[in-house]
Design an enzyme around this catalytic site. Structure first.
Site, mmCIF file in Angstrom:
data_model
loop_
_atom_site.group_PDB
_atom_site.id
_atom_site.type_symbol
_atom_site.label_atom_id
_atom_site.label_comp_id
_atom_site.label_asym_id
_atom_site.label_seq_id
_atom_site.Cartn_x
_atom_site.Cartn_y
_atom_site.Cartn_z
ATOM 1 N N ASP A 1 45.357 77.209 44.073
ATOM 2 C CA ASP A 1 46.680 78.081 44.228
ATOM 3 C C ASP A 1 47.822 77.384 45.084
ATOM 4 O O ASP A 1 48.464 77.736 45.799
ATOM 5 C CB ASP A 1 46.322 79.461 44.974
ATOM 6 C CG ASP A 1 45.454 80.502 44.157
ATOM 7 O OD1 ASP A 1 45.437 80.237 43.108
ATOM 8 O OD2 ASP A 1 44.408 80.860 44.869
ATOM 9 N N LYS B 1 49.985 73.767 41.808
ATOM 10 C CA LYS B 1 49.900 72.692 40.670
ATOM 11 C C LYS B 1 50.686 72.757 39.560
ATOM 12 O O LYS B 1 51.085 72.009 38.796
ATOM 13 C CB LYS B 1 48.367 72.397 40.237
ATOM 14 C CG LYS B 1 47.416 72.072 41.435
ATOM 15 C CD LYS B 1 45.981 72.086 41.062
ATOM 16 C CE LYS B 1 45.339 73.404 40.752
ATOM 17 N NZ LYS B 1 45.359 74.114 42.032
ATOM 18 N N GLY C 1 44.916 80.092 37.304
ATOM 19 C CA GLY C 1 46.015 81.061 37.054
ATOM 20 C C GLY C 1 47.446 80.034 37.621
ATOM 21 O O GLY C 1 47.479 79.621 38.695
ATOM 22 N N HIS C 2 48.114 79.277 36.640
ATOM 23 C CA HIS C 2 49.177 78.576 37.019
ATOM 24 C C HIS C 2 50.312 79.055 36.725
ATOM 25 O O HIS C 2 50.723 79.501 35.484
ATOM 26 C CB HIS C 2 49.147 77.077 36.346
ATOM 27 C CG HIS C 2 47.780 76.265 36.665
ATOM 28 N ND1 HIS C 2 47.339 75.043 36.106
ATOM 29 C CD2 HIS C 2 46.996 76.438 37.787
ATOM 30 C CE1 HIS C 2 46.353 74.696 36.581
ATOM 31 N NE2 HIS C 2 46.076 75.576 37.759
ATOM 32 N N GLN D 1 41.841 74.730 40.216
ATOM 33 C CA GLN D 1 41.088 75.206 41.380
ATOM 34 C C GLN D 1 41.668 74.160 42.519
ATOM 35 O O GLN D 1 42.679 73.371 42.350
ATOM 36 C CB GLN D 1 39.578 75.242 41.155
ATOM 37 C CG GLN D 1 39.296 76.401 40.497
ATOM 38 C CD GLN D 1 39.292 76.219 39.243
ATOM 39 O OE1 GLN D 1 38.755 75.528 38.708
ATOM 40 N NE2 GLN D 1 39.977 77.268 38.248
HETATM 41 P P1 IMP Z 1 34.699 81.309 39.715
HETATM 42 O O1 IMP Z 1 35.492 80.120 39.561
HETATM 43 O O2 IMP Z 1 35.404 82.482 39.058
HETATM 44 O O3 IMP Z 1 33.515 81.119 39.461
HETATM 45 O O4 IMP Z 1 35.021 81.622 41.083
HETATM 46 C C1 IMP Z 1 34.411 80.855 42.258
HETATM 47 C C2 IMP Z 1 35.226 80.693 43.513
HETATM 48 O O5 IMP Z 1 36.677 79.985 43.125
HETATM 49 C C3 IMP Z 1 35.894 82.099 44.150
HETATM 50 O O6 IMP Z 1 35.982 81.901 45.489
HETATM 51 C C4 IMP Z 1 37.425 82.152 43.275
HETATM 52 O O7 IMP Z 1 38.205 83.154 44.115
HETATM 53 C C5 IMP Z 1 37.434 80.751 43.337
HETATM 54 N N1 IMP Z 1 38.554 80.389 42.403
HETATM 55 C C6 IMP Z 1 38.240 80.060 40.806
HETATM 56 N N2 IMP Z 1 39.602 79.875 40.470
HETATM 57 C C7 IMP Z 1 40.416 79.886 41.335
HETATM 58 C C8 IMP Z 1 41.757 79.467 41.302
HETATM 59 O O8 IMP Z 1 42.476 79.068 40.141
HETATM 60 N N3 IMP Z 1 42.408 79.579 42.429
HETATM 61 C C9 IMP Z 1 41.846 79.955 43.540
HETATM 62 N N4 IMP Z 1 40.594 80.027 43.522
HETATM 63 C C10 IMP Z 1 39.911 80.140 42.408
#
Ligand code: IMP
Length: 424
Positions: A17, A20, A44-45, A222
């Site tokens: 977040d 990017k 989520g971009h 991420q």
């Molecule tokens: P997962 O990727 O859904 O398995 O989540 C694992 C961890 O990564 C959790 O803490 C999510 O909140 C975090 N996470 C996954 N995708 C994002 C992102 O795009 N932005 C911020 N945190 C993310």
């Protein structure tokens, strides 16, 4: 500096977040191809172009630009239903998405409904130990990939009997029955028909494009601290989010990636569970949360907020090989009387360290230095026109991170971007 073609990997250097999407959108103006190489619809971009907001989860942010090619690389776990919905949404907003500007690697693994069911069920079972996943099936899909039983895009176009066997064994493994197998076969047939024209050998496309002197952007998802190895394990995502992954997840050699642009907010946020040493539970944290509108683009969850952590910043520079930094949301810090930067951690035995302890971030107490704040940076288009306190803040971060800041963002819009150093 950026390699002969000006190729750039855009990498989240905190917990995701960082902004990017905005940087990719900005740099795409001067690039030819944008490729996503890891993660899935957990990303989520958010982009704001001409006052219009777009939130993308799977398709690279470059799609908004006419004439650019957007690729989904082999390292992405692809939820085909979400992808089709995203294509429909973009078309409804007047954006062209066709087989010329969207390419999907045949080696990308699919995220299917059972992955999402398993993800959500596991989280529920973990209770207060939950990771706080996005529930998008990311972990279970990557597990199937490394267990060599995943269903890949290429499988949609092969022998139907083999596909049915694959689904059957995956359903048994993930949900313990094959009750819904016919439904899955029907869904996948529809997906195969809808995606057929987009499937292309992305690795070969990138190889040829690079040879022809075209410019490629590698769009990370991420962030470094969510990396499956170098993040705050186990509170991480299930892919490698660091720059090295750009090569593996798109099928190019590491030498093709030129400049590595680390994206950092001027403060830090995180969603989900796990340690966060500089989290601010006071009015300063509230300021970052409300002024920065810190809510997740994918799940709508409130993001945790805190001060810039230069120990983690230096770590991100190291594990990614960051060449320069894009410093985001500088405007959010305007109006604060003081700004804090974490420069070290005090451990339980009283010693202060300036590197991330490999034992983790649980028992660390941040050591801060304080700087005076600034009021407004509105209308500042160069470094020299920034208030002196904002200039000093940026210079201090560069010093602590031993890396130059090349871009600064002062608002969500494409035009609210200040470039200090042109590298593309
Ligand atoms: P997962 O990727 O859904 O398995 O989540 C694992 C961890 O990564 C959790 O803490 C999510 O909140 C975090 N996470 C996954 N995708 C994002 C992102 O795009 N932005 C911020 N945190 C993310």
């Amino acid at each position: 500096m950026s390699g002969k073609n000006g190729n750039v990997a855009i990498i989240g250097a905190q917990w995701g977040d960082e902004g990017k999407g905005k940087v990719v959108d900005y740099l795409t103006q001067r690039a030819d191809i944008v490729v996503r190489f890891q993660g899935g619809s957990n990303a989520g971009h958010t982009l704001v172009v001409d006052g219009k907001k777009y939130v993308l989860h799977l398709i690279p942010s470059g799609i908004i630009h006419p004439g650019k090619v957007s690729c989904i690389g082999n390292g992405v776990v692809l939820d085909p239903i979400k992808l089709l919905a995203e294509i429909d949404g973009l078309r409804a907003a007047g954006i062209t998405v066709d087989s010329k500007n969207l390419k999907i690697s045949p080696f990308a693994n699919l995220v299917l409904q059972y992955h999402k069911d398993v993800d959500v069920a596991r989280e529920n079972n973990l209770g207060d130990k939950k990771i706080g996943t996005t529930g998008r099936g990311i972990g279970p899909a990557y597990e199937d990939r490394v267990a060599r039983c995943g269903i890949r895009v290429v499988d949609l176009y092969g022998d139907k009997t083999r596909l049915k066997e694959l689904i059957s064994s995956n359903l048994m493994k993930n949900v313990g029955n094959v009750d819904d197998i016919d439904e899955y076969m029907e869904t996948l047939q529809n997906v195969a028909d809808s995606l057929r024209d987009y499937v292309e050998d992305v690795s070969l496309l990138l190889y040829n494009a690079n040879k022809e002197g075209k410019t490629i952007l590698f769009e990370g998802a991420q962030g470094t601290l969510l990396d499956v190895d170098f993040g705050t394990y186990p509170f991480v995502t299930s892919s490698s989010t660091i720059a090295g992954s750009a090569a593996i997840g798109s099928g190019v050699g590491p030498s093709v990636i030129g400049h590595i642009l680390g994206i950092m907010k001027a403060y830090v946020t995180r969603v989900g569970s796990g340690p966060f040493p500089t989290e601010a539970f006071d009015s300063y944290g509230d300021h970052m949360s409300s002024v920065g509108v810190e809510f997740g683009a994918t799940t709508g969850r409130k993001r945790r907020c805190g001060w810039f952590d230069a120990v983690l910043g230096r770590y991100a520079v190291r594990v990614n090989g960051i060449t320069s930094i894009s410093l985001m949301k500088m405007d959010v810090l305007c109006g604060l009387d003081k700004i804090k930067i974490c420069t070290g951690y005090r451990l339980s035995d009283g010693t202060v360290v300036t590197e991330v302890p490999f034992q983790g971030l649980y028992d660390v107490d941040p050591v801060y230095e304080e700087m005076p704040g600034w009021n407004s940076i509105k209308g500042c288009e160069t470094f020299d026109t920034l208030p002196i306190n904002a200039q000093n803040y940026i210079r201090r971060l560069e010093e602590l991170l031993e890396t130059p800041v090349s871009i600064m963002s002062v608002g969500p819009g494409r035009e609210e971007t200040v470039v200090f150093e042109q590298f593309l």
